[in-house]
Design a protein around this motif. Structure first.
Motif, PDB file in Angstrom:
ATOM      1  N   GLN A   8      -1.697  -9.526 -16.384  1.00 46.48           N
ATOM      2  CA  GLN A   8      -1.398  -8.060 -16.992  1.00 46.48           C
ATOM      3  C   GLN A   8      -1.873  -7.389 -15.866  1.00 46.48           C
ATOM      4  O   GLN A   8      -1.685  -5.507 -15.758  1.00 46.48           O
ATOM      5  CB  GLN A   8      -2.307  -8.055 -18.304  1.00 46.48           C
ATOM      6  N   GLU A   9      -2.085  -7.446 -15.036  1.00 49.00           N
ATOM      7  CA  GLU A   9      -2.230  -6.764 -13.599  1.00 49.00           C
ATOM      8  C   GLU A   9      -0.899  -5.806 -13.017  1.00 49.00           C
ATOM      9  O   GLU A   9      -0.001  -6.463 -13.071  1.00 49.00           O
ATOM     10  CB  GLU A   9      -2.981  -7.596 -12.225  1.00 49.00           C
ATOM     11  N   GLY A  10      -1.776  -4.637 -13.358  1.00 54.04           N
ATOM     12  CA  GLY A  10      -0.298  -3.647 -12.528  1.00 54.04           C
ATOM     13  C   GLY A  10       0.984  -3.204 -13.122  1.00 54.04           C
ATOM     14  O   GLY A  10       1.204  -2.264 -13.316  1.00 54.04           O
ATOM     15  N   VAL A  50      -1.937  -1.088  -9.039  1.00 51.27           N
ATOM     16  CA  VAL A  50      -1.775  -1.105  -7.509  1.00 51.27           C
ATOM     17  C   VAL A  50      -0.917  -0.330  -6.981  1.00 51.27           C
ATOM     18  O   VAL A  50      -0.292   0.006  -7.295  1.00 51.27           O
ATOM     19  CB  VAL A  50      -1.332  -2.788  -7.383  1.00 51.27           C
ATOM     20  N   LEU A  51      -1.447   0.559  -6.049  1.00 52.67           N
ATOM     21  CA  LEU A  51      -1.337   1.456  -4.769  1.00 52.67           C
ATOM     22  C   LEU A  51      -0.011   0.660  -4.178  1.00 52.67           C
ATOM     23  O   LEU A  51      -0.522   0.629  -2.810  1.00 52.67           O
ATOM     24  CB  LEU A  51      -2.301   2.025  -4.831  1.00 52.67           C
ATOM     25  N   LEU A  52       1.416   1.040  -3.859  1.00 56.62           N
ATOM     26  CA  LEU A  52       2.116   0.237  -2.858  1.00 56.62           C
ATOM     27  C   LEU A  52       2.646   1.558  -1.187  1.00 56.62           C
ATOM     28  O   LEU A  52       2.334   0.562  -0.738  1.00 56.62           O
ATOM     29  CB  LEU A  52       2.964  -0.349  -3.969  1.00 56.62           C
ATOM     30  N   ILE A  79      -3.029  -2.172  -2.326  1.00 55.56           N
ATOM     31  CA  ILE A  79      -4.607  -1.541  -2.715  1.00 55.56           C
ATOM     32  C   ILE A  79      -4.940  -1.818  -3.729  1.00 55.56           C
ATOM     33  O   ILE A  79      -3.750  -0.707  -4.284  1.00 55.56           O
ATOM     34  CB  ILE A  79      -5.172  -0.499  -1.793  1.00 55.56           C
ATOM     35  N   SER A  80      -5.977  -2.587  -4.198  1.00 60.72           N
ATOM     36  CA  SER A  80      -5.812  -2.469  -6.082  1.00 60.72           C
ATOM     37  C   SER A  80      -7.184  -2.154  -6.322  1.00 60.72           C
ATOM     38  O   SER A  80      -8.140  -1.684  -5.840  1.00 60.72           O
ATOM     39  CB  SER A  80      -5.722  -3.883  -6.519  1.00 60.72           C
ATOM     40  N   ASP A 116       2.966   5.680  -5.308  1.00 55.16           N
ATOM     41  CA  ASP A 116       3.728   4.627  -6.025  1.00 55.16           C
ATOM     42  C   ASP A 116       3.181   3.437  -6.351  1.00 55.16           C
ATOM     43  O   ASP A 116       2.611   2.594  -5.151  1.00 55.16           O
ATOM     44  CB  ASP A 116       5.173   4.247  -4.685  1.00 55.16           C
ATOM     45  N   LEU A 117       2.941   3.134  -7.765  1.00 52.01           N
ATOM     46  CA  LEU A 117       2.010   2.317  -7.639  1.00 52.01           C
ATOM     47  C   LEU A 117       2.884   0.927  -8.811  1.00 52.01           C
ATOM     48  O   LEU A 117       4.311   1.178  -8.743  1.00 52.01           O
ATOM     49  CB  LEU A 117       1.422   2.861  -9.032  1.00 52.01           C
TER      50      LEU A 117
END
Length: 129
Positions: A8-10, A50-52, A79-80, A116-117
């Motif tokens: 479920q992360e992100g 998560v920030l891409l 970075i998470s 952008d996440l």
């Protein structure tokens, strides 16, 4: 249960409030130069995000920079941000660099920045100081 959490992360659901930004600001800079962009990303979504990266019409590229010593830096790919946490890029050790600038940025200017996440995008206004 760690496996269920990883799956479920992100992933933001329609019931999850999207992450929000606070205190977004940038430095001035010349055409062809760069600007440092700083902000706080508040994650109240209930899941890790998560920030891409970030993007803006004012520059061709961006990169996340981390200070790793007195003067050394490195580029991070992402970075998470854990649920309920705040990623604070207003400190001296993390920031986004936008480069090369398509337009001159001066104190008082404002521009749009898209974060952008994984599975989401967040827009914010950035004020040039």
């Amino acid at each position: 249960m760690p496996v269920a959490r990883k799956e479920q992360e992100g992933r933001l659901t329609s019931a999850s409030p999207p992450p929000s930004t606070e205190n977004a600001y940038a430095t001035s800079g010349p055409v062809g130069g760069s600007t440092e962009v700083r902000f706080r990303l508040v994650n109240e979504s209930g899941t890790t995000v998560v920030l891409l990266g970030v993007s803006s019409r004012i520059a061709e590229n961006s990169r996340l920079i981390a200070r790793i010593g007195a003067s050394d830096t490195t580029e991070l790919q992402s970075i998470s941000v854990l649920a309920g946490e705040v990623l604070d890029l207003t400190t001296s050790h993390l920031w986004y660099e936008l480069f090369p600038l398509r337009n001159k940025l001066e104190t008082g200017d404002v521009f749009d920045l898209e974060l952008d996440l994984v599975n989401a995008r967040v827009m914010t206004d950035v004020h040039v100081h």
